[in-house]
Design an enzyme around this catalytic site. Structure first.
Site, PDB file in Angstrom:
ATOM      1  N   LYS A   1       3.692  -6.917   3.985  1.00 22.52           N
ATOM      2  CA  LYS A   1       3.482  -5.523   3.632  1.00 22.52           C
ATOM      3  C   LYS A   1       3.231  -4.753   4.916  1.00 22.52           C
ATOM      4  CE  LYS A   1       0.243  -3.318   3.612  1.00 22.52           C
ATOM      5  NZ  LYS A   1      -0.440  -2.410   4.623  1.00 22.52           N
TER       6      LYS A   1
ATOM      7  N   SER B   1      -7.688   7.016   6.067  1.00 21.47           N
ATOM      8  CA  SER B   1      -7.605   5.652   6.593  1.00 21.47           C
ATOM      9  C   SER B   1      -8.884   5.289   7.349  1.00 21.47           C
ATOM     10  CB  SER B   1      -6.395   5.510   7.499  1.00 21.47           C
ATOM     11  OG  SER B   1      -6.437   6.451   8.532  1.00 21.47           O
TER      12      SER B   1
ATOM     13  N   THR C   1       0.868  -1.189   0.000  1.00 23.48           N
ATOM     14  CA  THR C   1       0.000   0.000   0.000  1.00 23.48           C
ATOM     15  C   THR C   1       0.902   1.236   0.000  1.00 23.48           C
ATOM     16  OG1 THR C   1      -0.241  -0.256   2.402  1.00 23.48           O
ATOM     17  CG2 THR C   1      -2.035  -1.075   1.020  1.00 23.48           C
TER      18      THR C   1
ATOM     19  N   THR D   1       0.740  -2.968  11.394  1.00 21.45           N
ATOM     20  CA  THR D   1      -0.247  -2.896  10.337  1.00 21.45           C
ATOM     21  C   THR D   1       0.291  -3.609   9.160  1.00 21.45           C
ATOM     22  OG1 THR D   1      -1.954  -1.405  10.058  1.00 21.45           O
ATOM     23  CG2 THR D   1      -0.386  -1.095   8.575  1.00 21.45           C
TER      24      THR D   1
ATOM     25  N   ASN E   1       0.362  11.091   6.394  1.00 21.50           N
ATOM     26  CA  ASN E   1      -0.845  10.646   7.074  1.00 21.50           C
ATOM     27  C   ASN E   1      -1.922  11.730   7.168  1.00 21.50           C
ATOM     28  OD1 ASN E   1      -0.548   7.752   8.179  1.00 21.50           O
ATOM     29  ND2 ASN E   1       1.468   8.679   8.452  1.00 21.50           N
TER      30      ASN E   1
ATOM     31  N   GLU F   1       6.567   4.838   7.355  1.00 25.58           N
ATOM     32  CA  GLU F   1       6.211   6.068   6.660  1.00 25.58           C
ATOM     33  C   GLU F   1       7.006   7.274   7.166  1.00 25.58           C
ATOM     34  OE1 GLU F   1       1.605   4.826   5.649  1.00 25.58           O
ATOM     35  OE2 GLU F   1       2.039   6.012   7.436  1.00 25.58           O
TER      36      GLU F   1
END
Length: 377
Positions: free
Chosen positions: A162, A377, A135, A173, A372, A253
């Site tokens: 992932k 999300s 993702t 996650t 983010n 991230e």
């Protein structure tokens, strides 16, 4: 399902002769439909196939979302039955999804994609599968361990993962599929997987946010005909999980630093883990690391919020090997600390016992905030 036509559906098939499986899932009380489905599938301890999609999490989608997961499993079962001639049931198919929460999957794209995936099945498809489940990941993630298939009695454990954000205990996650040709039954797989994830995925704490979709599956085909000693097999699974966990942290991230927090001298392992998590989740400390500032006071402050056994005037802290704090006060010159590299190592010694634990996290950056704030999300 992904914009731009990127790979977005992967299919992993166990050709047997054994089809044993085990799984661990998110501890978030809000669980995606694929997690609910796959939990039920794993109760039988057997999985023939795993279908994974990116581009949509199928979480918080109500009864329709669960029906979509069921329909996906049925489609996989029917397509594999037609392709191989051996009947496969939907109850042998685990389902994993990742992407936006609260959005229904485009079933008109997903179901035909299953046919495409079945037609494309190959023993060399691992890298493409790992890319399909990405993702916000910037790189695909794979790992392998074991004595190898060329050795007499050889066997291997391999895996793909992932994950790049929402990395917190309750796994991280992430979606992970591990496979092995070792001949191990479901109970043996479950024991090995739980022990391996306990000290790897469960100790990655990037941002303190827990996902709705975390799934780690371990499938055994038994094709090697070898049943390795339980401890040897568990160690191979742990090595693969540890490798993948490190790759998750490195790809977190916006991160510019990988932070290894080792807590030593704890009264219990639980105390060590609690202290490590507290440091990992301290945003002031994570900002300091991003700025290459060896601010050990923020480490002590984080330790002080826990219920772990310790005396404040006995705490020691080292950053990249320099003991900047001894006995709860300033010690070696903080200017001796070199934090210019990617990895930053923090040691917190509690002087309360012999237990230890390691938690991995990363720094808090403006890039993380930007990514983010722009990603629903």
């Amino acid at each position: 399902m992904k914009d731009g036509g990127a790979l977005d559906l992967a299919l992993v098939v166990n050709d047997g002769p054994r089809r044993a499986a085990a799984g661990v899932f998110t501890s978030n009380r809000v669980q995606a439909a694929p997690v609910q489905w796959s939990r039920q599938v794993l109760k039988a301890g057997a999985v023939t196939a795993v279908v994974l999609n990116s581009g949509g999490a199928n979480a918080c989608t109500g009864p329709t979302g669960f029906q979509d997961t069921h329909a996906t499993a049925e489609k996989v079962a029917a397509a594999l039955t037609a392709a191989g001639g051996t009947e496969v049931g939907a109850g042998e198919v685990a389902v994993c999804s990742t992407g936006l929460i609260g959005v229904h999957l485009p079933m008109d794209a997903l179901l035909p994609g299953v046919d495409t995936a079945v037609a494309a099945l190959t023993g060399d498809g691992g890298e493409a599968a790992a890319r399909a489940i990405m993702t916000t990941d910037t790189v695909h993630k794979t790992a392998v361990a074991g004595p190898g298939t060329t050795a007499a009695g050889g066997w291997v454990v391999g895996g793909m993962a992932k994950g790049a954000g929402m990395l917190a205990p309750g796994l991280a996650t992430m979606l992970v599929v591990l496979t092995t040709d070792a001949d191990v039954d479901a109970a043996g797989l479950d024991a090995a997987l739980r022990e391996a994830t306990r000290t790897t995925f469960d100790r990655v704490d990037s941002d303190g946010c827990m996902s709705t979709n975390d799934t780690v599956l371990l499938l055994a085909s038994g094709a090697s005909g070898t049943t390795p000693p339980a401890d040897e097999f568990t160690e191979a699974v742990r090595r693969v999980c540890a490798d993948l966990a490190q790759q998750l942290v490195h790809d977190a991230e916006g991160a510019s630093k990988d932070i290894r927090i080792e807590v030593t001298g704890a009264a219990t392992e639980d105390d060590a883990v609690e202290v490590g998590r507290s440091i990992a989740r301290n945003n002031l400390f994570k900002c300091a690391v991003h700025g290459e500032d060896p601010n050990w006071g923020r480490v002590l402050s984080a330790i002080g919020t826990t219920s772990a056994a310790f005396e404040p005037d006995r705490l020691d802290v080292a950053i990249n090997g320099v003991w900047v704090c001894r006995a709860g006060a300033a010690a070696e010159d903080r200017d001796l600390v070199d934090m210019t590299g990617r990895e930053v190592r923090v040691t917190a010694h509690l002087a309360a016992g012999d237990a230890t634990a390691v938690i991995w996290t990363n720094d808090l950056t403006a890039d993380y905030v930007h990514e983010n704030s722009a990603y629903s999300s």
